[in-house]
Design an enzyme around this catalytic site. Structure first.
Site, PDB file in Angstrom:
ATOM      1  CB  CYS A  36      -0.964  -0.003   1.180  1.00  0.00           C
ATOM      2  SG  CYS A  36      -0.132  -0.039   2.761  1.00  0.00           S
ATOM      3  CG  ASP A  38       0.125   2.998   4.395  1.00  0.00           C
ATOM      4  OD1 ASP A  38      -0.083   3.855   3.526  1.00  0.00           O
ATOM      5  OD2 ASP A  38      -0.781   2.363   4.962  1.00  0.00           O
ATOM      6  CB  CYS A  62      -4.334   5.570   4.018  1.00  0.00           C
ATOM      7  SG  CYS A  62      -4.201   4.208   5.193  1.00  0.00           S
ATOM      8  CB  CYS A 106      -3.163   0.875   9.127  1.00  0.00           C
ATOM      9  SG  CYS A 106      -3.466   1.294   7.400  1.00  0.00           S
TER      10      CYS A 106
END
Length: 154
Positions: A36, A38, A62, A106
């Protein structure tokens, strides 16, 4: 597709706590998720008795990644190194009143970043923290992560 984020997630996303860096941090850990994109870096200031006096983070990612970093730093402040190890991704998610399934990774990133910072602290101090395993740089899509060599070093 709209994501349903809890009020706690929205609050930590719009008003993140502990953003920034700690100069000469006792421990600093950076982890990312290549899938992703991150990237999360957590700084810890740990006193001589092993208590985390301060925690800061810098996250590129995000809203959920920012919210989980913010909550994770809140959860470890004032805790001992050993107690900080118990701040799991589940604890972070519970403190945020849950995350959408596609954003659970996350919270894993936040847990790994804390562990990476604790690992850095232990290495600098030349100590072993009971129960702490060497962290991974990229959490990928799975919790059973294989460590991949960085090809840029080959």
């Amino acid at each position: 597709m709209a994501m349903n984020y809890s009020d706690a997630v929205m609050d930590h996303f719009t008003n993140p706590r502990n953003v920034g860096e700690i100069e000469n941090a006792s421990g600093c850990g950076t982890v990312g998720n290549a899938v992703c994109g991150d990237i999360m870096r957590i700084y810890l200031d740990i006193d001589d008795s092993g208590v985390i006096r301060d925690a800061k983070f810098k996250t590129f990612g995000c809203g959920a990644a920012i919210a989980t970093s913010s909550m994770a730093t809140e959860l470890v402040k004032g805790k001992t190194v050993q107690e900080a190890l118990e701040v799991t991704n589940k604890a972070v998610m519970e403190a945020l009143d849950g995350l959408p399934p596609v954003k659970v990774h996350c919270s894993l990133l936040a847990e790994e970043a804390i562990h990476a910072a604790l690992w850095d602290y232990a290495e600098k101090k030349g100590i072993k923290i009971e129960g702490l395993e060497k962290p991974v740089q990229d959490i990928g899509e799975h919790s059973h992560v294989e460590v991949v060599e960085d090809e840029s070093e080959l």
